[in-house]
Design an enzyme around this catalytic site. Structure first.
Site, PDB file in Angstrom:
ATOM      1  N   GLU A   1      10.520  -4.606   4.469  1.00 50.38           N
ATOM      2  CA  GLU A   1      10.594  -6.020   4.068  1.00 50.38           C
ATOM      3  C   GLU A   1      10.310  -6.162   2.575  1.00 50.38           C
ATOM      4  O   GLU A   1      11.040  -6.833   1.838  1.00 50.38           O
ATOM      5  CB  GLU A   1       9.562  -6.851   4.856  1.00 50.38           C
ATOM      6  CG  GLU A   1       9.840  -6.995   6.335  1.00 50.38           C
ATOM      7  CD  GLU A   1       9.232  -5.875   7.180  1.00 50.38           C
ATOM      8  OE1 GLU A   1       8.902  -4.802   6.614  1.00 50.38           O
ATOM      9  OE2 GLU A   1       9.102  -6.079   8.396  1.00 50.38           O
TER      10      GLU A   1
ATOM     11  N   LYS B   1       9.257  -0.790  14.369  1.00 55.21           N
ATOM     12  CA  LYS B   1       9.855  -0.481  13.055  1.00 55.21           C
ATOM     13  C   LYS B   1      10.912   0.603  13.217  1.00 55.21           C
ATOM     14  O   LYS B   1      12.005   0.541  12.659  1.00 55.21           O
ATOM     15  CB  LYS B   1       8.791   0.058  12.093  1.00 55.21           C
ATOM     16  CG  LYS B   1       7.778  -0.939  11.604  1.00 55.21           C
ATOM     17  CD  LYS B   1       6.880  -0.261  10.566  1.00 55.21           C
ATOM     18  CE  LYS B   1       5.622  -1.017  10.288  1.00 55.21           C
ATOM     19  NZ  LYS B   1       4.658  -0.303   9.473  1.00 55.21           N
TER      20      LYS B   1
ATOM     21  N   GLY C   1      -4.733  -1.877   5.076  1.00 52.73           N
ATOM     22  CA  GLY C   1      -3.941  -3.020   4.603  1.00 52.73           C
ATOM     23  C   GLY C   1      -4.635  -4.348   4.847  1.00 52.73           C
ATOM     24  O   GLY C   1      -4.718  -5.204   3.966  1.00 52.73           O
ATOM     25  N   ARG C   2      -5.172  -4.531   6.053  1.00 52.02           N
ATOM     26  CA  ARG C   2      -5.787  -5.827   6.390  1.00 52.02           C
ATOM     27  C   ARG C   2      -7.180  -5.980   5.810  1.00 52.02           C
ATOM     28  O   ARG C   2      -7.825  -7.006   6.018  1.00 52.02           O
ATOM     29  CB  ARG C   2      -5.775  -6.022   7.907  1.00 52.02           C
ATOM     30  CG  ARG C   2      -6.375  -4.876   8.694  1.00 52.02           C
ATOM     31  CD  ARG C   2      -5.998  -4.956  10.169  1.00 52.02           C
ATOM     32  NE  ARG C   2      -6.466  -3.819  10.946  1.00 52.02           N
ATOM     33  CZ  ARG C   2      -5.781  -2.698  11.134  1.00 52.02           C
ATOM     34  NH1 ARG C   2      -4.600  -2.539  10.552  1.00 52.02           N
ATOM     35  NH2 ARG C   2      -6.265  -1.724  11.861  1.00 52.02           N
TER      36      ARG C   2
ATOM     37  N   GLU D   1      -4.846  -6.983  14.653  1.00 52.08           N
ATOM     38  CA  GLU D   1      -4.296  -5.657  14.344  1.00 52.08           C
ATOM     39  C   GLU D   1      -5.401  -4.602  14.453  1.00 52.08           C
ATOM     40  O   GLU D   1      -5.136  -3.440  14.744  1.00 52.08           O
ATOM     41  CB  GLU D   1      -3.661  -5.640  12.940  1.00 52.08           C
ATOM     42  CG  GLU D   1      -2.653  -4.518  12.765  1.00 52.08           C
ATOM     43  CD  GLU D   1      -1.861  -4.579  11.454  1.00 52.08           C
ATOM     44  OE1 GLU D   1      -2.419  -4.244  10.397  1.00 52.08           O
ATOM     45  OE2 GLU D   1      -0.686  -4.958  11.475  1.00 52.08           O
TER      46      GLU D   1
ATOM     47  N   LYS E   1       0.847  -1.193   0.000  1.00 49.35           N
ATOM     48  CA  LYS E   1       0.000   0.000   0.000  1.00 49.35           C
ATOM     49  C   LYS E   1       0.886   1.248   0.000  1.00 49.35           C
ATOM     50  O   LYS E   1       0.715   2.158  -0.802  1.00 49.35           O
ATOM     51  CB  LYS E   1      -0.923  -0.031   1.214  1.00 49.35           C
ATOM     52  CG  LYS E   1      -1.811   1.177   1.341  1.00 49.35           C
ATOM     53  CD  LYS E   1      -2.754   1.072   2.526  1.00 49.35           C
ATOM     54  CE  LYS E   1      -3.458   2.414   2.722  1.00 49.35           C
ATOM     55  NZ  LYS E   1      -4.361   2.414   3.860  1.00 49.35           N
TER      56      LYS E   1
ATOM     57  N   HIS F   1      -4.508 -33.699  16.573  1.00 51.96           N
ATOM     58  CA  HIS F   1      -3.351 -34.513  16.966  1.00 51.96           C
ATOM     59  C   HIS F   1      -2.229 -33.650  17.507  1.00 51.96           C
ATOM     60  O   HIS F   1      -1.078 -34.064  17.520  1.00 51.96           O
ATOM     61  CB  HIS F   1      -2.881 -35.344  15.769  1.00 51.96           C
ATOM     62  CG  HIS F   1      -3.918 -36.344  15.357  1.00 51.96           C
ATOM     63  ND1 HIS F   1      -4.018 -37.595  15.920  1.00 51.96           N
ATOM     64  CD2 HIS F   1      -4.960 -36.236  14.492  1.00 51.96           C
ATOM     65  CE1 HIS F   1      -5.056 -38.235  15.390  1.00 51.96           C
ATOM     66  NE2 HIS F   1      -5.645 -37.425  14.526  1.00 51.96           N
TER      67      HIS F   1
HETATM   68  O1  F6P Z   1       3.079  -2.686   9.818  1.00 55.31           O
HETATM   69  C1  F6P Z   1       1.775  -3.064   9.692  1.00 55.31           C
HETATM   70  C2  F6P Z   1       1.281  -2.787   8.308  1.00 55.31           C
HETATM   71  O2  F6P Z   1       1.108  -1.428   8.140  1.00 55.31           O
HETATM   72  C3  F6P Z   1      -0.008  -3.535   8.026  1.00 55.31           C
HETATM   73  O3  F6P Z   1      -1.116  -2.877   8.512  1.00 55.31           O
HETATM   74  C4  F6P Z   1       0.042  -3.660   6.545  1.00 55.31           C
HETATM   75  O4  F6P Z   1      -0.862  -4.622   6.068  1.00 55.31           O
HETATM   76  C5  F6P Z   1       1.492  -4.037   6.361  1.00 55.31           C
HETATM   77  O5  F6P Z   1       2.178  -3.247   7.311  1.00 55.31           O
HETATM   78  C6  F6P Z   1       2.064  -3.836   4.987  1.00 55.31           C
HETATM   79  O6  F6P Z   1       1.956  -2.517   4.564  1.00 55.31           O
HETATM   80  P1  F6P Z   1       2.166  -2.105   3.054  1.00 55.31           P
HETATM   81  O7  F6P Z   1       1.091  -2.739   2.243  1.00 55.31           O
HETATM   82  O8  F6P Z   1       2.103  -0.616   3.034  1.00 55.31           O
HETATM   83  O9  F6P Z   1       3.521  -2.608   2.623  1.00 55.31           O
END
Ligand code: F6P
Length: 546
Positions: A216, A510, A273-274, A359, A210, A390
């Site tokens: 990452e 972060k 995002g979620r 979240e 987003k 199990h």
């Molecule tokens: O750090 C949490 C978060 O902001 C989530 O809410 C989101 O889904 C994820 O990081 C990834 O964010 P982006 O889509 O901006 O990379």
């Protein structure tokens, strides 16, 4: 806009619910069935192909009525309307919350901040369809003219969990000519293992973020780009346009990264995002299952949105799911919910719900910044049912902690083989029975169990269990299910008076990680760090590979 922001414990109806938590909440589910055998029918509700049976919950109709009364007092209906109409209900980020607009049918209209948001949504969907068909039908060629064989989604959080979950859930409907991979972790092993499996010259990388600034995702995308250029003749940068597309709200960052904005699929800051698996973040899903199935998925979402908007509270699935979850968490003090899908395709559904709900509702202050004054967001986790049996079900049945359970099952298998499905469903029903009813010492003695084993074999039961059943996991049903859980989350957030749409709790970690990184590779003074962190950095400096 009237959305409550005081602690729910200040509600007029809270005292009544506290009393019911003693009279009904401390009853045994066995006794609730003795008092009202019809509850097996009267506490079952369904909509859009999803049936939800609350009879194994520690509730009665009186509790449900009282919870609905609480929802009215907390102005759930006007909050719901505020969300659907695009008011800025995410107050800490001053944003609308409009994932429901993503599934509005073409031709409808929704004016938000003076603009109709629906046409751009369908423009993006149509562009996604062109790309999806081109890849599926072999028209989208790689830089060296080869057909795409592999699709790699690079994203994290909502930009990963929705796509992975949906891919697994809808695998039966997906193209078997293409292989799909998902890279999320900043641990280089994640991207390395995927790169070891694919030929970059026949791979389409979808960089899904987003913000397009998540460390990452940016690192993984950069490593994938390097892997591509390493095999492209002359390391020709123009190959990136044939192998990388982006899904983001930030055109400038996409362009800075080197991806052609013509290969970017946008969405909007009002999609959290979620809550984004049905925005362009769903591009990998659409390539996998094809545009027609993807439209069915959106229809399922939309159908449940309509149900949430129009059904009376007392038979409204997301409302009842939300209220009964809140009853378990805040009034019966049950901290956790195990999600137990008896359908292999729903393998990643628990992980998806973990982000969606935890979240969103893992908050300790109300919308006005006051202490919430009660327990909020439950801990969600789980595994496909029989595997869990199990593994951790021992604790569910006989441990000291009470775990609420959502058991999901299907009437028909998408892969009918012999008796497999009958055995699977018997297991789901057997577990729901034991979780709710248990087995008393008298029943055990009646089965001639030696006295010294009676206590060991006693099953207390009384684990609140919701049984969710569907016909099959189709795209429509998946949309309907996810939408139900999205709105459950919303309902709980409104009743608790919290903002379910921000996530400030993830920011500090972060920030600190960014501060620590340079100190790992130099020998600068560590005086700015606490003693524990400083010692760990010293250990890492001494042992890291150079
Ligand atoms: O750090 C949490 C978060 O902001 C989530 O809410 C989101 O889904 C994820 O990081 C990834 O964010 P982006 O889509 O901006 O990379």
């Amino acid at each position: 806009m009237t959305i409550v922001g005081n602690p729910v414990t200040e509600s007029t109806n809270w005292g009544t619910l506290c009393d019911l938590a003693i009279t009904v909440g401390e009853s045994h589910i066995r006794d609730l069935f003795v008092a009202d055998p019809k509850r097996a029918k009267t506490l079952c509700f369904s909509a859009n192909g999803v049936s939800v049976d609350f009879s194994r919950q520690r509730v009665t109709q009186e509790v449900i009525d009282s919870l609905c009364e609480l929802a009215r007092e907390r102005e759930l209906l006007s909050a719901r309307d505020a969300m659907f109409s695009g008011q800025h209900i995410n107050i800490t980020e001053d944003r609308a919350v409009l994932h429901t607009a993503l599934r509005l049918p073409k031709g409808s209209s929704l004016i938000v901040d003076g603009v109709d948001v629906v046409p751009p949504i369908h423009e993006v969907l149509e562009r996604m369809e062109i790309l999806a068909n081109d890849v599926r039908e072999g028209r989208w060629l790689g830089f060296t003219g080869q057909r795409i064989t592999d699709v790699v989604n690079i994203g994290i959080g909502g930009s990963d969990l929705g796509p992975v979950m949906a891919y697994e859930a809808l695998r039966h409907f997906s193209s078997r000519d293409l292989s799909f991979h998902f890279v999320s972790n900043v641990d280089g092993t994640d991207v390395a293992e995927v790169l070891a499996k694919v030929n970059p010259l026949t791979t389409l990388f979808i960089v899904a973020s987003k913000t397009f600034s998540t460390i990452e995702t940016m690192m993984n995308a950069t490593s994938a780009r390097e892997a591509l250029l390493a095999v492209v003749p002359g390391a020709d940068e123009s190959a990136v346009a044939r192998h990388f597309v982006a899904v983001s709200t930030s055109a400038s960052r996409v362009s800075d990264f080197g991806i052609d904005v013509n290969n970017m699929f946008g969405f909007w800051d009002w999609v959290g995002g979620r809550y984004s698996m049905d925005s362009s973040i769903g591009l990998s899903t659409m390539i996998a299952v094809g545009p027609a199935n993807y439209r069915e998925l959106l229809s399922g979402f939309h159908a449940m949105d309509e149900h949430f908007k129009s059904a009376p509270l007392e038979s409204n699935l997301p409302v009842l799911m939300g209220l009964i979850g809140l009853w378990n968490r805040s009034l019966l003090n049950i901290p956790t919910v195990a999600v137990l899908p008896y359908d292999q395709y729903l393998l990643r559904f628990p992980a998806y719900l973990q982000q969606l709900i935890m979240e969103s509702n893992g908050k300790s202050v109300t919308r006005t910044g006051k202490d919430v004054n009660t327990e909020t967001g439950a801990i969600y986790w789980g595994e496909p049912g029989t595997n869990g049996q199990h593994s951790f079900y021992q604790l569910l049945h006989q441990g000291t902690a009470t775990v609420a359970c959502d058991v999901l099952l299907t009437a028909k298998s998408l892969n009918p083989i012999g008796e497999h499905h009958d055995v699977l469903v018997s297991n789901a029903l057997a577990q729901a029975t034991v979780l709710a009813f248990g087995r008393t010492q008298d029943q055990i003695r009646a089965a001639n169990v030696p006295e010294h084993l009676v206590a060991h074999k006693e099953m207390p039961g009384n684990r609140p269990t919701t049984l969710i059943s569907v016909d099959q996991v189709t795209p429509f049903i998946l949309g309907s299910l996810v939408s139900m859980y999205e709105h459950l989350t919303f309902v709980q957030g409104i009743i608790w008076g919290i903002n379910s749409f921000d996530q400030w709790g993830v920011e500090l970690g972060k920030e600190l990680a960014t501060n620590i990184t340079p100190f790992l590779t130099n020998d600068a003074d560590l005086g700015a760090f606490d003693a524990a962190t400083a010692e760990s950095i010293i250990w890492y400096r001494a042992n890291r590979s150079n």
